[in-house]
Motif scaffolding. Structure first.
Motif, PDB file in Angstrom:
ATOM      1  N   LYS A 138      45.503  27.225  54.494  1.00 21.31           N
ATOM      2  CA  LYS A 138      46.655  27.382  53.700  1.00 21.31           C
ATOM      3  C   LYS A 138      47.668  26.340  54.056  1.00 21.31           C
ATOM      4  O   LYS A 138      48.778  25.817  53.258  1.00 21.31           O
ATOM      5  CB  LYS A 138      47.334  28.728  53.883  1.00 21.31           C
ATOM      6  N   ASP A 139      47.806  26.036  55.214  1.00 22.02           N
ATOM      7  CA  ASP A 139      49.244  25.208  55.603  1.00 22.02           C
ATOM      8  C   ASP A 139      48.704  23.626  56.297  1.00 22.02           C
ATOM      9  O   ASP A 139      49.567  22.857  56.892  1.00 22.02           O
ATOM     10  CB  ASP A 139      49.978  25.827  56.552  1.00 22.02           C
ATOM     11  N   TYR A 182      31.343  39.618  57.059  1.00 21.74           N
ATOM     12  CA  TYR A 182      31.817  38.915  58.272  1.00 21.74           C
ATOM     13  C   TYR A 182      31.579  37.399  58.324  1.00 21.74           C
ATOM     14  O   TYR A 182      32.288  36.509  58.737  1.00 21.74           O
ATOM     15  CB  TYR A 182      31.066  39.536  59.360  1.00 21.74           C
ATOM     16  N   ARG A 183      30.258  37.131  57.768  1.00 20.89           N
ATOM     17  CA  ARG A 183      30.011  35.743  57.638  1.00 20.89           C
ATOM     18  C   ARG A 183      31.186  34.873  56.645  1.00 20.89           C
ATOM     19  O   ARG A 183      31.314  33.770  57.008  1.00 20.89           O
ATOM     20  CB  ARG A 183      28.592  35.443  57.093  1.00 20.89           C
ATOM     21  N   SER A 184      31.162  35.476  55.534  1.00 17.08           N
ATOM     22  CA  SER A 184      32.077  34.827  54.632  1.00 17.08           C
ATOM     23  C   SER A 184      33.469  34.834  54.857  1.00 17.08           C
ATOM     24  O   SER A 184      34.429  33.683  54.604  1.00 17.08           O
ATOM     25  CB  SER A 184      31.982  35.252  53.230  1.00 17.08           C
ATOM     26  N   THR A 185      33.985  35.807  55.617  1.00 22.63           N
ATOM     27  CA  THR A 185      35.552  35.778  56.005  1.00 22.63           C
ATOM     28  C   THR A 185      35.843  35.440  57.508  1.00 22.63           C
ATOM     29  O   THR A 185      36.837  35.233  57.559  1.00 22.63           O
ATOM     30  CB  THR A 185      35.963  37.030  55.515  1.00 22.63           C
ATOM     31  N   ARG A 186      35.211  35.749  58.448  1.00 20.41           N
ATOM     32  CA  ARG A 186      35.538  35.506  59.931  1.00 20.41           C
ATOM     33  C   ARG A 186      34.595  34.695  60.816  1.00 20.41           C
ATOM     34  O   ARG A 186      34.936  34.692  62.047  1.00 20.41           O
ATOM     35  CB  ARG A 186      35.632  36.943  60.185  1.00 20.41           C
ATOM     36  N   TRP A 187      33.466  34.457  60.266  1.00 18.93           N
ATOM     37  CA  TRP A 187      32.567  33.729  61.293  1.00 18.93           C
ATOM     38  C   TRP A 187      33.223  32.142  61.371  1.00 18.93           C
ATOM     39  O   TRP A 187      33.082  31.717  62.631  1.00 18.93           O
ATOM     40  CB  TRP A 187      30.809  33.939  60.519  1.00 18.93           C
ATOM     41  N   ASP A 188      33.229  31.375  60.506  1.00 14.49           N
ATOM     42  CA  ASP A 188      33.454  30.083  60.484  1.00 14.49           C
ATOM     43  C   ASP A 188      34.360  29.497  59.915  1.00 14.49           C
ATOM     44  O   ASP A 188      34.504  28.327  59.472  1.00 14.49           O
ATOM     45  CB  ASP A 188      32.003  29.297  60.452  1.00 14.49           C
ATOM     46  N   VAL A 189      35.350  30.230  59.680  1.00 16.18           N
ATOM     47  CA  VAL A 189      36.552  29.879  58.811  1.00 16.18           C
ATOM     48  C   VAL A 189      37.328  29.197  59.526  1.00 16.18           C
ATOM     49  O   VAL A 189      37.534  29.339  60.856  1.00 16.18           O
ATOM     50  CB  VAL A 189      37.014  31.101  58.062  1.00 16.18           C
TER      51      VAL A 189
END
Lengths: 295, 222
Positions: free
Chosen positions: A15-16, B215-222
Motif C-alpha cells: 500500500k505504502d 491463508y496462503r493467499s492472504t497471510r503466507w508470503d504477503v
C-alpha cells in the motif's frame, strides 16, 4: 562471470511502498553487501529472493538455471536467516537442532554444536539450556548464524547479520564469511544486507546500494573506488566544487562529498582535494544523494 | 530426500520444537494437572458450597471437563504462525515451504484429537473406578464429537482477516462446544451430537482446504 542470483525486474507492491523494478546480479564466489538506509527495501528484496515474501512481478534466476523458489532442492541450496526472531523465543538450541535437522537435508548437528562452541553459545548437549528469550540480541544472532552455517549451502543470504553483534563478534563473522567462501573454491557466495558497512567493509567484494525501493548503484568495490572520489576542501572553494559533486556536506570551515572520478581534473582546479573513498564514505555519499539529505 | 518424507507429526515438531509424542504427553498432562486439583476441591467443598451437592457437583465437574479441554484445543488452534511472529520467517524458509505448513496444520488437528481422546479417555476410565459423573462415557464421547466438529469451525474462523476477531470468535466457538457436548447429554438432545458427527464428515476436509487456500493467499508470503 557466473552469477549466484540474477535478479530480473523483481517488483513488490505494498500500500505504502513499492520495491523495484530491481535488476542486479549477485556474483558467484564473492561476498555481496546490500547497502541502504532503513526502509530502503533490503529486507523485502532478501525475503523475496529466499521465498519468504512473494513478489508482484519479475524473476530471479538462481545458479544460472533455477527459477522456482518453491522448489525444495533450490531452497536447500540457500542458507537464509532474518535479522530478528528467526526462531521461536521458547526454543532451546536443542529444539533448533531438531527442527533444522527435520526441515533441511543438509543440516549437520555436529557442525552446529562446534559452531555454538566457537561462537561462545555453550554446549548444545548440556542438560540445562537457555531459551532464545533468555539470550541477548547479539547471542540470538550468533545462534541464527550457527544454525545457518551448520548447513551445507551454496549461498548465504543474511539480513542485517552484523547489526546486533559487538565488534569482536563482527570480526568473527567476517572470518566465518571468508572461511565459508574459500571452502568450496569459488562455488559459494554470500549476500548480506546492512545499513552500516564500516565493520563489514573488509569482507565486501561487491556492493549494491538501495534507496526508496530502487537500486541506485552496484559493482565490485574496487571498481566503485575507481569510479568515485572522496572530495574535500576549504569552505572558500566549496561553491566551485559543489556543482561537480554528487553529494555535498559543508560547514563554516570545510566541505566534503562524493564526485565522479572523471571530474578529478576540474575538482583539483577548484582547489579541492580528492582521495579514494572507503566503502563507508562511498555509501554515505551515494545514499545522501539518493535520500536527498543534501545541506 | 527428507522433503518427500515429511509427515504431519514431523511437521508439527518443526513448528513446535518438541516431538509429536512429547506434545501429546505435555498437553494431556497439563489438562490432567488442571483437572485433578479441581475435582478434589469440588469434592471437598461439595457440602458447604452447593445447594444440592449431588446434582450441582456433577454439573460443575462435567462443565469443567468441557471447559478445560476446549480451552486447550482453542489455544492450539490459534497458533497460526504469522510471518511477523518469532519463527515466522524460519517456517517460510523451509524447503517444503507451504507444504510443511499444510502438513503441520493437519498434524495439529491430529494432536488436538489425540490429546482430547487421551484426556477424556482417562477421565472415563477414572469415572469407572471412582464415579464422579453421571453418564460419563456418553458425555466424554459427546464432548469429543463437539470438539472435533469445532475444529472445522475454527479453521473457517481462521479466514477472518481481523486478528482479534479471529481469536475471540475461535475461543467462543470452542468453549461453546465444550459446554454443548455436556449439555446435550444432560438435556437428552443426543441426536444433535449425532448430527454434528455426520456434519463433521464434510466440514473437516472442506474447512481445512478453505483455510489453507485463504491463508496462503492472504497471510503466507504477503
Amino acid at each position: 562471470m557466473k552469477y549466484a542470483i540474477s535478479i530480473n525486474g523483481i517488483t513488490k507492491t505494498y500500500k505504502d511502498f513499492t520495491l523495484g523494478e530491481i535488476r542486479a546480479n549477485i556474483p558467484c564466489g564473492f561476498s555481496t553487501a546490500l547497502i541502504g538506509a532503513n526502509g530502503a527495501g533490503k529486507t523485502t528484496l532478501i525475503d523475496i529472493l529466499c521465498g519468504v515474501t512473494g513478489k508482484t512481478g519479475g524473476e530471479a534466476v538462481y545458479f544460472g538455471e533455477m527459477t522456482d523458489i518453491d522448489d525444495p532442492v533450490l531452497r536447500n541450496r540457500i542458507g537464509y536467516c532474518s535479522s530478528a526472531d528467526f526462531f521461536p523465543l521458547s526454543w532451546t538450541p536443542k529444539d533448533i537442532a531438531n527442527a533444522m535437522e527435520l526441515g533441511f537435508d543438509n543440516f549437520d548437528r555436529t557442525k552446529f554444536a562446534d559452531l555454538c562452541m566457537q561462537l561462545r553459545l555453550g554446549d548444545i548437549k548440556a542438560r540445562k539450556q537457555k531459551k532464545m528469550m533468555q539470550l541477548s540480541d547479539g547471542n540470538r544472532m550468533r545462534m541464527y548464524l550457527a544454525a545457518v552455517l551448520a548447513r551445507d549451502t551454496e549461498i548465504l543470504v543474511l539480513d542485517e547479520p552484523a547489526s546486533s553483534l559487538d565488534p569482536l563478534a563482527r570480526d568473527m563473522l567476517c572470518d566465518l564469511f571468508r572461511k565459508y567462501l574459500v571452502e568450496r573454491d569459488g562455488e559459494r557466495s554470500v549476500l548480506f544486507s546492512t545499513h552500516n558497512i564500516a565493520d563489514m567493509e573488509n569482507v565486501t567484494d561487491y556492493a549494491i546500494f538501495m534507496s526508496h525501493g530502487q537500486i541506485i548503484e552496484q559493482g565490485f568495490v574496487e571498481d566503485l573506488k575507481q569510479k568515485y572520489l572522496l572530495v574535500h576542501g576549504d569552505a572558500a572553494d566549496a561553491d566551485r566544487a559543489k556543482s561537480l559533486m554528487l553529494s555535498f556536506s559543508g560547514s563554516q570551515n570545510s566541505f566534503e562529498g562524493i564526485a565522479l572520478a572523471e571530474h578529478a581534473g576540474r575538482l583539483h582546479a577548484a582547489n579541492a582535494v580528492t582521495e579514494i573513498p572507503t566503502l563507508q564514505q562511498l555509501s554515505v555519499g551515494l545514499l545522501r544523494k539518493a535520500e536527498a539529505y543534501e545541506n | 530426500m527428507k522433503t518427500n518424507t515429511l509427515t504431519p507429526a514431523k511437521a508439527v515438531q518443526i513448528y513446535l520444537g518438541a516431538s509429536f509424542g512429547t506434545c501429546i504427553l505435555i498437553y494431556t498432562g497439563v489438562l490432567l494437572g488442571m483437572f485433578v486439583p479441581c475435582i478434589l476441591f469440588f469434592a471437598a467443598s461439595a457440602e458447604s458450597v452447593f445447594k444440592d451437592p449431588y446434582v450441582d457437583l456433577y454439573l460443575y465437574v462435567d462443565l469443567y471437563i468441557g471447559l478445560t479441554v476446549s480451552a486447550m484445543v482453542a489455544a492450539l488452534m490459534q497458533h497460526t504462525f504469522e510471518k511477523t511472529m518469532p519463527g515466522g520467517k524460519f517456517y517460510r524458509s523451509l524447503p517444503e515451504g507451504f507444504t510443511a505448513y499444510r502438513k503441520m496444520r493437519l498434524g495439529m488437528r491430529y494432536l488436538c484429537i489425540l490429546v482430547s481422546c487421551l484426556y477424556l479417555g482417562i477421565i472415563c476410565a477414572a469415572n469407572m473406578v471412582i464415579p464422579f459423573m453421571n453418564h460419563g462415557t456418553a458425555k466424554c464421547v459427546s464432548v469429543l464429537v463437539w470438539l472435533v466438529h469445532a475444529l472445522g469451525l475454527a479453521d473457517l474462523i481462521q479466514m477472518i482477516p481481523h486478528g482479534t476477531a479471529r481469536a475471540v470468535l475461535s475461543s467462543l466457538v470452542m468453549l461453546f462446544s465444550g459446554f454443548g457436548g455436556v449439555m446435550m447429554v444432560y438435556t437428552g438432545m443426543w441426536y444433535v451430537t449425532v448430527l454434528l458427527a455426520v456434519n463433521a464428515l464434510w466440514l473437516l476436509p472442506f474447512s481445512y482446504r478453505a483455510m489453507l487456500n485463504s491463508y496462503r493467499s492472504t497471510r503466507w508470503d504477503v
